[in-house]
Design a protein around this motif. Sequence first.
Motif, PDB file in Angstrom:
ATOM      1  N   ASP A  96       1.069  19.520 -81.711  1.00 19.87           N
ATOM      2  CA  ASP A  96       2.913  18.034 -81.591  1.00 19.87           C
ATOM      3  C   ASP A  96       3.406  18.896 -79.773  1.00 19.87           C
ATOM      4  O   ASP A  96       3.033  19.958 -79.599  1.00 19.87           O
ATOM      5  N   ILE A  97       4.173  17.985 -79.466  1.00 21.88           N
ATOM      6  CA  ILE A  97       4.841  17.983 -77.525  1.00 21.88           C
ATOM      7  C   ILE A  97       6.304  18.822 -77.751  1.00 21.88           C
ATOM      8  O   ILE A  97       7.308  18.025 -79.132  1.00 21.88           O
ATOM      9  N   GLN A  98       6.601  19.731 -77.479  1.00 19.60           N
ATOM     10  CA  GLN A  98       7.991  20.424 -77.495  1.00 19.60           C
ATOM     11  C   GLN A  98       8.774  20.800 -76.521  1.00 19.60           C
ATOM     12  O   GLN A  98       8.333  20.379 -75.209  1.00 19.60           O
ATOM     13  N   LEU A  99       9.830  19.725 -76.328  1.00 19.20           N
ATOM     14  CA  LEU A  99      10.629  20.473 -75.536  1.00 19.20           C
ATOM     15  C   LEU A  99      11.762  21.031 -75.405  1.00 19.20           C
ATOM     16  O   LEU A  99      12.068  21.543 -76.455  1.00 19.20           O
ATOM     17  N   THR A 100      11.764  22.402 -74.650  1.00 18.91           N
ATOM     18  CA  THR A 100      12.503  23.397 -74.409  1.00 18.91           C
ATOM     19  C   THR A 100      13.712  22.491 -73.605  1.00 18.91           C
ATOM     20  O   THR A 100      13.473  22.605 -72.294  1.00 18.91           O
ATOM     21  N   GLN A 101      14.687  22.634 -73.739  1.00 16.94           N
ATOM     22  CA  GLN A 101      16.057  22.719 -72.887  1.00 16.94           C
ATOM     23  C   GLN A 101      16.486  23.928 -72.535  1.00 16.94           C
ATOM     24  O   GLN A 101      16.505  24.888 -72.923  1.00 16.94           O
ATOM     25  N   SER A 102      17.012  24.064 -70.801  1.00 15.18           N
ATOM     26  CA  SER A 102      17.598  25.014 -70.727  1.00 15.18           C
ATOM     27  C   SER A 102      18.673  24.557 -69.621  1.00 15.18           C
ATOM     28  O   SER A 102      18.609  23.534 -68.715  1.00 15.18           O
ATOM     29  N   PRO A 103      20.053  25.128 -69.674  1.00 17.87           N
ATOM     30  CA  PRO A 103      20.682  26.507 -70.841  1.00 17.87           C
ATOM     31  C   PRO A 103      20.613  25.698 -71.860  1.00 17.87           C
ATOM     32  O   PRO A 103      21.001  24.420 -72.241  1.00 17.87           O
ATOM     33  N   SER A 104      20.599  26.393 -72.720  1.00 18.52           N
ATOM     34  CA  SER A 104      22.187  26.382 -74.225  1.00 18.52           C
ATOM     35  C   SER A 104      22.109  25.724 -74.825  1.00 18.52           C
ATOM     36  O   SER A 104      23.213  25.616 -75.023  1.00 18.52           O
ATOM     37  N   PHE A 105      23.497  26.426 -73.369  1.00 16.74           N
ATOM     38  CA  PHE A 105      24.833  26.747 -73.565  1.00 16.74           C
ATOM     39  C   PHE A 105      25.332  26.813 -71.939  1.00 16.74           C
ATOM     40  O   PHE A 105      25.034  27.663 -72.065  1.00 16.74           O
ATOM     41  N   LEU A 106      26.379  26.300 -72.255  1.00 16.81           N
ATOM     42  CA  LEU A 106      26.321  26.100 -70.414  1.00 16.81           C
ATOM     43  C   LEU A 106      28.257  25.852 -70.324  1.00 16.81           C
ATOM     44  O   LEU A 106      28.761  24.995 -71.041  1.00 16.81           O
ATOM     45  N   SER A 107      28.844  26.611 -69.860  1.00 17.46           N
ATOM     46  CA  SER A 107      30.418  26.501 -69.292  1.00 17.46           C
ATOM     47  C   SER A 107      30.537  25.901 -67.701  1.00 17.46           C
ATOM     48  O   SER A 107      29.776  26.777 -66.693  1.00 17.46           O
ATOM     49  N   ALA A 108      31.415  25.110 -68.330  1.00 19.14           N
ATOM     50  CA  ALA A 108      31.661  24.144 -66.537  1.00 19.14           C
ATOM     51  C   ALA A 108      32.845  23.790 -66.712  1.00 19.14           C
ATOM     52  O   ALA A 108      33.689  23.329 -67.770  1.00 19.14           O
ATOM     53  N   SER A 109      33.234  23.106 -65.234  1.00 24.77           N
ATOM     54  CA  SER A 109      34.862  23.275 -64.937  1.00 24.77           C
ATOM     55  C   SER A 109      34.891  20.880 -64.759  1.00 24.77           C
ATOM     56  O   SER A 109      34.053  21.508 -64.616  1.00 24.77           O
ATOM     57  N   VAL A 110      36.040  20.709 -65.150  1.00 27.02           N
ATOM     58  CA  VAL A 110      36.496  18.864 -64.964  1.00 27.02           C
ATOM     59  C   VAL A 110      35.922  19.248 -63.186  1.00 27.02           C
ATOM     60  O   VAL A 110      36.355  19.827 -62.313  1.00 27.02           O
ATOM     61  N   GLY A 111      34.991  18.137 -62.807  1.00 27.33           N
ATOM     62  CA  GLY A 111      35.318  17.469 -61.566  1.00 27.33           C
ATOM     63  C   GLY A 111      33.840  18.682 -60.474  1.00 27.33           C
ATOM     64  O   GLY A 111      32.857  18.255 -60.212  1.00 27.33           O
ATOM     65  N   ASP A 112      32.917  19.608 -62.234  1.00 33.28           N
ATOM     66  CA  ASP A 112      31.840  20.309 -61.803  1.00 33.28           C
ATOM     67  C   ASP A 112      30.689  19.256 -61.319  1.00 33.28           C
ATOM     68  O   ASP A 112      30.611  18.577 -62.252  1.00 33.28           O
TER      69      ASP A 112
END
Lengths: 127, 108
Positions: free
Chosen positions: B1-17
Amino acid sequence: EVQLVESGGGLVQPGGSLRLSCAASGFTFSSYWMHWVRQAPGKGLVWVSRINSDGSSTSYADSVKGRFTISRDNAKNTLYLQMNSLRAEDTAVYYCARDPPDYCSSTSCYTGTMDVWGQGTTVTVSS
Amino acid sequence: DIQLTQSPSFLSASVGDRVTITCRASQGISSYLAWYQQKPGKAPKLLIYAASTLQSGVPSRFSGSGSGTEFTLTISSLQPEDFATYYCQQLNSYPLITFGQGTRLEIK
């Protein structure tokens, strides 16, 4: 308006059965392959099953193979998922999704892309 | 099976970033990758398919790139409505489709 509306979810005991429906409108249902995708509470998306446009070909995730059956009635513009021998781990929101036949480049077609989704129906398997 | 790994799992950012989410496949999948956005209690929405093709109606601040095993989704200037969870999806092993685990994007 292109729309998919799921129904049929509910609370069922382990080992029980449920049939989900997905009513399509606003497009030529018989031209599209269709999918079921589920999402357990607080978890990610998991593909469950797919069916081709005339219903002659189906595929299933290993976790549901032999227990779930996907089907469609093109005259009624409706997709179904018959779920038998339900387990606690089948608890999830179940979405139906449309797979457009024309998402292609000059060299490849991107079958499996899901461009329209229903709002989901909740299945809870618990005693 | 093909696995997909996303990074980061959590992201905190501001409007405009400007933000970038990465999706790595366990084996080469050419350009058979899509990106979806999901808001709480709502169905997923297709953003990008074929790794870099913007779905009709999706704002141009969203873009996708990559091929083979590494892919990125970029939002050039975050808007308040972009705070959501993002999933990549591989189609290379169709019909055995898989999704990444998701990246939750929250307001800083």
